[in-house]
Structures are given as structure tokens and as C-alpha cells.
Design a protein around this motif. Structure first.
Motif, PDB file in Angstrom:
ATOM      1  N   GLY A  15       4.993   3.321  -6.225  1.00  0.00           N
ATOM      2  CA  GLY A  15       3.713   3.452  -5.566  1.00  0.00           C
ATOM      3  C   GLY A  15       2.886   2.209  -5.788  1.00  0.00           C
ATOM      4  N   ALA A  16       2.042   1.926  -4.851  1.00  0.00           N
ATOM      5  CA  ALA A  16       1.111   0.807  -4.980  1.00  0.00           C
ATOM      6  C   ALA A  16      -0.205   1.222  -4.341  1.00  0.00           C
ATOM      7  N   GLU A  17      -1.274   0.751  -4.917  1.00  0.00           N
ATOM      8  CA  GLU A  17      -2.594   0.999  -4.346  1.00  0.00           C
ATOM      9  C   GLU A  17      -3.285  -0.334  -4.166  1.00  0.00           C
ATOM     10  N   THR A  18      -3.973  -0.462  -3.079  1.00  0.00           N
ATOM     11  CA  THR A  18      -4.737  -1.665  -2.795  1.00  0.00           C
ATOM     12  C   THR A  18      -5.951  -1.242  -1.983  1.00  0.00           C
ATOM     13  N   TYR A  19      -6.654  -2.180  -1.427  1.00  0.00           N
ATOM     14  CA  TYR A  19      -7.835  -1.853  -0.640  1.00  0.00           C
ATOM     15  C   TYR A  19      -8.009  -2.864   0.477  1.00  0.00           C
ATOM     16  N   PHE A  20      -8.839  -2.487   1.444  1.00  0.00           N
ATOM     17  CA  PHE A  20      -9.111  -3.382   2.564  1.00  0.00           C
ATOM     18  C   PHE A  20     -10.504  -3.086   3.101  1.00  0.00           C
ATOM     19  N   ALA A  21     -11.022  -4.038   3.860  1.00  0.00           N
ATOM     20  CA  ALA A  21     -12.347  -3.910   4.457  1.00  0.00           C
ATOM     21  C   ALA A  21     -12.214  -3.944   5.980  1.00  0.00           C
ATOM     22  N   MET A  22     -12.929  -3.082   6.651  1.00  0.00           N
ATOM     23  CA  MET A  22     -12.962  -3.097   8.119  1.00  0.00           C
ATOM     24  C   MET A  22     -14.110  -4.021   8.536  1.00  0.00           C
ATOM     25  N   ARG A  23     -13.752  -5.243   8.894  1.00  0.00           N
ATOM     26  CA  ARG A  23     -14.749  -6.235   9.306  1.00  0.00           C
ATOM     27  C   ARG A  23     -14.055  -7.319  10.114  1.00  0.00           C
ATOM     28  N   LYS A  24     -14.861  -8.081  10.836  1.00  0.00           N
ATOM     29  CA  LYS A  24     -14.322  -9.240  11.547  1.00  0.00           C
ATOM     30  C   LYS A  24     -15.364 -10.344  11.536  1.00  0.00           C
ATOM     31  N   TYR A  25     -14.868 -11.554  11.452  1.00  0.00           N
ATOM     32  CA  TYR A  25     -15.708 -12.748  11.497  1.00  0.00           C
ATOM     33  C   TYR A  25     -15.457 -13.464  12.810  1.00  0.00           C
ATOM     34  N   GLY A  26     -16.450 -14.181  13.273  1.00  0.00           N
ATOM     35  CA  GLY A  26     -16.261 -14.954  14.490  1.00  0.00           C
ATOM     36  C   GLY A  26     -17.455 -15.857  14.742  1.00  0.00           C
TER      37      GLY A  26
END
Length: 166
Positions: free
Chosen positions: A115-126
Motif C-alpha cells: 500500500g502507498a498513500e500520497t496526496y494531490f491538489a486540484m488546481r491549475k496554473y496558467g
């Protein structure tokens, strides 16, 4: 506990894009890296899992939020999968830097092996042009002013400095 069953995230980094990379374990079908690539406009996350030796390891991915699983998917051959996020997903902003948790499990005969756990962000740059045709940085489609040192003022015209200050 079996050595292969131990859960230990060895490295984790959040990239500017919001993609997270995690490393875990040892062994032929151990998880070497997990990469989450959010797609803000499509309200989805592509999940890629790299394994130590085997390439066709089945795995599952899920995103828990407030006691519920809001997105989940299964790969029966180790290929990348796309998790569909809810339409009302939480957007990452400097005022509300929310990170979604991502849980990955490799499966063998219906049993979790790694098993592995990580994280992420819902975003975008432009960048987008404003009404004066000046390019502006955007975060999640909205203009955002970036604070930081300016090393070479000679590159800016007097007009562009006035517009930026106003």
C-alpha cells in the motif's frame, strides 16, 4: 507482519502542478512510485503506479474524503487509471490549501500486498491576457498577483510598472 505487507512511504514530494510522487517498498511487485496528475478542467486525476520489476501488477486507487470514498478505480494490468472527481471538488487556493489523500493498494489473489498513500491538489496554473493585453498569472482560471523579488527592473517599461501597481 509479513515484510512485503509493511507500509512505509519513503519519499513524497508535491510538484508545482499538484502532482504528488510517492515511493514505497521493495520486491518484484513493490510500489516504486505513484504519480497523481490532476486535470482541473476535466475534474479528474490520472494515477500512474511504477513497480520494481513486474509491469502488469493489478492495483486499486481511491480518494477518501470526510469518511466516504469520492473516487475509486481499478487497474487489472498496472496501466494508468483516471479517477473521476466529484463536480464540486475542493479547489486548492493559497487561502484554502486543501490536499486530497490518495490510497493505492496492489492486489494478489484478492489480498492487499503493498500500500502507498500520497496526496494531490486540484488546481491549475496558467496565464491570460487582461483588458490591456497584459499577460497575468492565473490560478484555477482566476487572475492572481504573485509577490516576490524582481531582479531586473530594466526589463519593464514605465507603462507596465504603472499598470502593475494600479
Amino acid at each position: 507482519m509479513n515484510k512485503r505487507m509493511k507500509h512505509s512511504v519513503l519519499a513524497l514530494s508535491l510538484l508545482l502542478t499538484g502532482a504528488a510522487v510517492a515511493q514505497n517498498g521493495s520486491g518484484d511487485d513493490a510500489i516504486v512510485a505513484v504519480v497523481a496528475k490532476p486535470n482541473y478542467d476535466a475534474a479528474s486525476v490520472v494515477v500512474e503506479v511504477e513497480f520494481a520489476e513486474q509491469k502488469d501488477v493489478p492495483f486499486s486507487a481511491e480518494v477518501p474524503f470526510e469518511g466516504q470514498i469520492v473516487a475509486s478505480e481499478y487497474s487489472n494490468d498496472g496501466r494508468p487509471i483516471t479517477l473521476k472527481m466529484p463536480d464540486d471538488f475542493l479547489r486548492w487556493t493559497p487561502d484554502h490549501p486543501f490536499l486530497y489523500e490518495l490510497k493505492i493498494n496492489t492486489l494478489h489473489n484478492g489480498k492487499t500486498m503493498f500500500g502507498a498513500e500520497t496526496y494531490f491538489a486540484m488546481r491549475k496554473y496558467g496565464t491570460e491576457q487582461d483588458e490591456n493585453s497584459t499577460k497575468r498569472f492565473t490560478l484555477n482560471g482566476l487572475p492572481v498577483f504573485l509577490f516576490g523579488p524582481l531582479y531586473d527592473c530594466a526589463l519593464l517599461s514605465d507603462d507596465s510598472v504603472r499598470r502593475e501597481v494600479q
